[in-house]
Design a protein around this motif. Structure first.
Motif, PDB file in Angstrom:
ATOM      1  N   SER A 177       6.669  -8.137   2.198  1.00 18.95           N
ATOM      2  CA  SER A 177       5.396  -8.843   2.321  1.00 18.95           C
ATOM      3  C   SER A 177       4.291  -7.902   2.809  1.00 18.95           C
ATOM      4  O   SER A 177       3.161  -7.937   2.317  1.00 18.95           O
ATOM      5  CB  SER A 177       5.588 -10.003   3.295  1.00 18.95           C
ATOM      6  OG  SER A 177       4.375 -10.541   3.659  1.00 18.95           O
ATOM      7  N   GLN A 178       4.643  -7.035   3.773  1.00 20.62           N
ATOM      8  CA  GLN A 178       3.683  -6.053   4.311  1.00 20.62           C
ATOM      9  C   GLN A 178       3.210  -5.111   3.206  1.00 20.62           C
ATOM     10  O   GLN A 178       2.023  -4.808   3.086  1.00 20.62           O
ATOM     11  CB  GLN A 178       4.377  -5.270   5.451  1.00 20.62           C
ATOM     12  CG  GLN A 178       3.624  -4.049   5.945  1.00 20.62           C
ATOM     13  CD  GLN A 178       2.543  -4.374   6.961  1.00 20.62           C
ATOM     14  OE1 GLN A 178       2.074  -5.501   7.029  1.00 20.62           O
ATOM     15  NE2 GLN A 178       2.137  -3.396   7.732  1.00 20.62           N
ATOM     16  N   ILE A 179       4.148  -4.668   2.353  1.00 20.29           N
ATOM     17  CA  ILE A 179       3.772  -3.799   1.221  1.00 20.29           C
ATOM     18  C   ILE A 179       2.845  -4.581   0.279  1.00 20.29           C
ATOM     19  O   ILE A 179       1.858  -4.044  -0.236  1.00 20.29           O
ATOM     20  CB  ILE A 179       5.031  -3.297   0.456  1.00 20.29           C
ATOM     21  CG1 ILE A 179       5.870  -2.392   1.360  1.00 20.29           C
ATOM     22  CG2 ILE A 179       4.636  -2.547  -0.822  1.00 20.29           C
ATOM     23  CD1 ILE A 179       7.247  -2.052   0.814  1.00 20.29           C
ATOM     24  N   GLY A 180       3.131  -5.870   0.100  1.00 25.95           N
ATOM     25  CA  GLY A 180       2.315  -6.708  -0.776  1.00 25.95           C
ATOM     26  C   GLY A 180       0.868  -6.790  -0.336  1.00 25.95           C
ATOM     27  O   GLY A 180      -0.052  -6.593  -1.134  1.00 25.95           O
ATOM     28  N   VAL A 181       0.645  -7.033   0.962  1.00 26.85           N
ATOM     29  CA  VAL A 181      -0.738  -7.173   1.448  1.00 26.85           C
ATOM     30  C   VAL A 181      -1.449  -5.816   1.435  1.00 26.85           C
ATOM     31  O   VAL A 181      -2.644  -5.726   1.136  1.00 26.85           O
ATOM     32  CB  VAL A 181      -0.789  -7.851   2.841  1.00 26.85           C
ATOM     33  CG1 VAL A 181      -0.204  -6.985   3.928  1.00 26.85           C
ATOM     34  CG2 VAL A 181      -2.221  -8.225   3.207  1.00 26.85           C
ATOM     35  N   ILE A 182      -0.708  -4.741   1.701  1.00 21.85           N
ATOM     36  CA  ILE A 182      -1.304  -3.396   1.649  1.00 21.85           C
ATOM     37  C   ILE A 182      -1.749  -3.079   0.221  1.00 21.85           C
ATOM     38  O   ILE A 182      -2.865  -2.601  -0.012  1.00 21.85           O
ATOM     39  CB  ILE A 182      -0.299  -2.344   2.186  1.00 21.85           C
ATOM     40  CG1 ILE A 182      -0.229  -2.440   3.720  1.00 21.85           C
ATOM     41  CG2 ILE A 182      -0.684  -0.922   1.759  1.00 21.85           C
ATOM     42  CD1 ILE A 182       0.883  -1.634   4.352  1.00 21.85           C
ATOM     43  N   LEU A 183      -0.901  -3.381  -0.759  1.00 25.44           N
ATOM     44  CA  LEU A 183      -1.249  -3.114  -2.163  1.00 25.44           C
ATOM     45  C   LEU A 183      -2.406  -3.990  -2.629  1.00 25.44           C
ATOM     46  O   LEU A 183      -3.262  -3.558  -3.400  1.00 25.44           O
ATOM     47  CB  LEU A 183      -0.024  -3.319  -3.067  1.00 25.44           C
ATOM     48  CG  LEU A 183       1.089  -2.273  -2.923  1.00 25.44           C
ATOM     49  CD1 LEU A 183       2.301  -2.658  -3.781  1.00 25.44           C
ATOM     50  CD2 LEU A 183       0.605  -0.878  -3.311  1.00 25.44           C
ATOM     51  N   LEU A 184      -2.436  -5.236  -2.150  1.00 26.69           N
ATOM     52  CA  LEU A 184      -3.522  -6.155  -2.525  1.00 26.69           C
ATOM     53  C   LEU A 184      -4.872  -5.604  -2.069  1.00 26.69           C
ATOM     54  O   LEU A 184      -5.850  -5.590  -2.826  1.00 26.69           O
ATOM     55  CB  LEU A 184      -3.258  -7.525  -1.887  1.00 26.69           C
ATOM     56  CG  LEU A 184      -4.247  -8.638  -2.213  1.00 26.69           C
ATOM     57  CD1 LEU A 184      -4.189  -8.992  -3.694  1.00 26.69           C
ATOM     58  CD2 LEU A 184      -3.964  -9.874  -1.384  1.00 26.69           C
ATOM     59  N   MET A 185      -4.927  -5.105  -0.833  1.00 31.87           N
ATOM     60  CA  MET A 185      -6.180  -4.561  -0.318  1.00 31.87           C
ATOM     61  C   MET A 185      -6.504  -3.198  -0.935  1.00 31.87           C
ATOM     62  O   MET A 185      -7.667  -2.834  -1.085  1.00 31.87           O
ATOM     63  CB  MET A 185      -6.129  -4.458   1.210  1.00 31.87           C
ATOM     64  CG  MET A 185      -6.083  -5.803   1.913  1.00 31.87           C
ATOM     65  SD  MET A 185      -7.421  -6.941   1.454  1.00 31.87           S
ATOM     66  CE  MET A 185      -8.805  -6.176   2.293  1.00 31.87           C
ATOM     67  N   PHE A 186      -5.469  -2.454  -1.314  1.00 34.31           N
ATOM     68  CA  PHE A 186      -5.662  -1.175  -2.018  1.00 34.31           C
ATOM     69  C   PHE A 186      -6.334  -1.429  -3.366  1.00 34.31           C
ATOM     70  O   PHE A 186      -7.294  -0.741  -3.749  1.00 34.31           O
ATOM     71  CB  PHE A 186      -4.288  -0.512  -2.204  1.00 34.31           C
ATOM     72  CG  PHE A 186      -4.318   0.824  -2.909  1.00 34.31           C
ATOM     73  CD1 PHE A 186      -5.114   1.866  -2.460  1.00 34.31           C
ATOM     74  CD2 PHE A 186      -3.514   1.049  -4.021  1.00 34.31           C
ATOM     75  CE1 PHE A 186      -5.125   3.105  -3.105  1.00 34.31           C
ATOM     76  CE2 PHE A 186      -3.518   2.274  -4.670  1.00 34.31           C
ATOM     77  CZ  PHE A 186      -4.320   3.302  -4.216  1.00 34.31           C
ATOM     78  N   ILE A 187      -5.864  -2.463  -4.070  1.00 38.72           N
ATOM     79  CA  ILE A 187      -6.455  -2.835  -5.374  1.00 38.72           C
ATOM     80  C   ILE A 187      -7.915  -3.263  -5.177  1.00 38.72           C
ATOM     81  O   ILE A 187      -8.794  -2.917  -5.968  1.00 38.72           O
ATOM     82  CB  ILE A 187      -5.629  -3.966  -6.038  1.00 38.72           C
ATOM     83  CG1 ILE A 187      -4.265  -3.418  -6.484  1.00 38.72           C
ATOM     84  CG2 ILE A 187      -6.366  -4.571  -7.234  1.00 38.72           C
ATOM     85  CD1 ILE A 187      -3.272  -4.484  -6.901  1.00 38.72           C
ATOM     86  N   ALA A 188      -8.174  -4.027  -4.088  1.00 42.58           N
ATOM     87  CA  ALA A 188      -9.558  -4.445  -3.808  1.00 42.58           C
ATOM     88  C   ALA A 188     -10.449  -3.216  -3.604  1.00 42.58           C
ATOM     89  O   ALA A 188     -11.590  -3.174  -4.062  1.00 42.58           O
ATOM     90  CB  ALA A 188      -9.594  -5.323  -2.561  1.00 42.58           C
ATOM     91  N   GLY A 189      -9.909  -2.195  -2.938  1.00 43.35           N
ATOM     92  CA  GLY A 189     -10.652  -0.945  -2.748  1.00 43.35           C
ATOM     93  C   GLY A 189     -10.923  -0.246  -4.064  1.00 43.35           C
ATOM     94  O   GLY A 189     -12.035   0.243  -4.315  1.00 43.35           O
ATOM     95  N   LEU A 190      -9.908  -0.225  -4.940  1.00 41.30           N
ATOM     96  CA  LEU A 190     -10.060   0.404  -6.261  1.00 41.30           C
ATOM     97  C   LEU A 190     -11.152  -0.291  -7.082  1.00 41.30           C
ATOM     98  O   LEU A 190     -11.821   0.333  -7.893  1.00 41.30           O
ATOM     99  CB  LEU A 190      -8.736   0.341  -7.043  1.00 41.30           C
ATOM    100  CG  LEU A 190      -7.621   1.293  -6.600  1.00 41.30           C
ATOM    101  CD1 LEU A 190      -6.300   0.915  -7.282  1.00 41.30           C
ATOM    102  CD2 LEU A 190      -7.969   2.744  -6.943  1.00 41.30           C
TER     103      LEU A 190
END
Length: 380
Positions: free
Chosen positions: A56-69
């Protein structure tokens, strides 16, 4: 067990998300609610394990990474003032009214300020997904929300450090501030100079998906260093995404990372929020939960919307931005855990706060949709 649980989560979250969209709501709402159904509170098919929490932690990190992209840096610069108004407005109202509520609940002065601070936290990971589904992530509203979340996070974490030092914890305020300053300064310099160089070196390597691996390495290192310096990991991941968005590799990285994230990690994140909800003994504190949930929703909505209106947004846009800031998410849960550990929150109050955080997270997507879609219709 984990493999079966992942299979259950993926099938249930995709079906629930689809039903939610057919009912005119963002898919994320269905994914959150199905988590409650699958979890120990209802069916008990999925349990909150450490491994699931890490997924789940990896999921939220990737979600915010995509928002940054997906962030448009020029738009980001233009909305800086608006983000500051929204972020600060969204802190002052919950902080003051949360403090007043604490005093009414017979909490000590410092416990009351802690409650106010807890209600001031924001986590826009849920809002990011709702914005993506409404094609509003790159809009002026979307960029303002993301900027306000970063400002909110910095102020709340610094205020928390100040409060903990007042409460007699062994917190050195100067060190806390210095660590944050070093992180942001380092993150910006590395993002500007080092990130493009790393991607350029990795791109031609004769191994499969070397570019995406390089991007994920950058994302995870940023998230780790953010957490290490006391800033939320999601802020680190977001800044990493923004850094990569300024390079020529943005589109290649975005497409691949989105595929990896949405096929497994992000659905696990959304569903596990519901799974972690514990409703045992909730009836004893039902009135308090209802009062604090209403307080949590209204204070953030009013404070952040007022900030947006002050920055020149229409009423619908302002209320949409205010709605997006309502979700307290994992940021508030981290602060609540610190409060429990340092005896600023009782065990009962901690259980109440966890449910309040869940309520704010569930109401955020429908509220955003009702205001922001209304706005598009009135413009269309």
């Amino acid at each position: 067990m984990l493999i079966l649980q992942l299979a259950i989560i993926l099938i249930a979250s995709k079906i629930a998300g689809d039903i939610s969209v057919k009912l005119g709501q963002p898919s994320v709402l269905g994914k959150l609610l199905i988590g409650i159904v699958l979890g120990p509170s209802v069916l008990g098919l999925v349990t909150d394990t450490t491994t699931l929490a890490e997924f789940s932690q990896i999921g939220v990190i990737l979600l915010m990474f995509i928002a940054g992209l997906e962030t448009d840096i020029d738009e980001f610069k233009r909305t800086g003032k608006a983000s500051a108004f929204v972020g600060i407005g969204g802190i002052i109202v919950p902080l003051v009214l949360g403090y007043a509520a604490g005093l009414m609940l017979n909490l000590t002065t410092i416990e009351s300020w802690f409650l106010g601070l807890l209600l001031s936290a924001t986590s826009v990971s849920i809002s990011v997904q709702a914005l993506k589904e409404m094609n509003k992530l790159k809009s002026r509203e979307g960029t303002t929300i993301l900027g306000a979340a970063v400002i909110d996070d910095i102020i709340v974490i610094l205020a928390l450090a100040f409060l903990m030092s007042m409460a007699g914890g062994d917190v050195n305020l100067g060190v806390v501030v210095l660590k944050k300053v070093l992180f942001f300064a380092g993150a910006i310099i590395v993002g500007w100079k080092v990130v493009p160089w790393i991607l350029k070196k990795f791109a031609p390597l004769k191994v499969t998906e070397s570019l995406v691996s390089a991007a994920l390495i950058i994302c995870f290192v940023y998230a780790y260093l953010a957490e290490f310096t006391g800033v939320a990991a999601i802020i680190g991941a977001y800044i990493a995404g923004v850094a990569i968005s300024l390079t020529d590799y943005k589109h290649d990285v975005f497409e691949k990372v989105e595929t990896i994230s949405y096929s497994i990690f992000v659905p696990v994140f959304f569903t596990s929020i519901g799974v972690t909800a514990e409703f045992g003994g909730i009836t004893d504190h039902l009135v308090l939960i209802v009062i604090l949930s209403i307080l949590a929703i209204l204070t953030k909505l009013i404070g952040a919307s007022a900030g947006a209106k002050f920055a020149g947004f229409s009423w619908n846009s302002s209320l949409g931005i205010g709605s997006a800031m309502v979700s307290r998410g994992e940021v508030a849960l981290i602060i609540a855990a610190i409060g429990l550990e340092s005896k600023l929150l009782s065990q009962d109050m901690f259980a109440v706060i966890v449910v309040v955080v869940l309520v704010t997270t569930i109401v955020t997507p429908p509220m955003m949709k009702s205001f922001l879609v209304k706005k598009s219709k009135s413009h269309g």
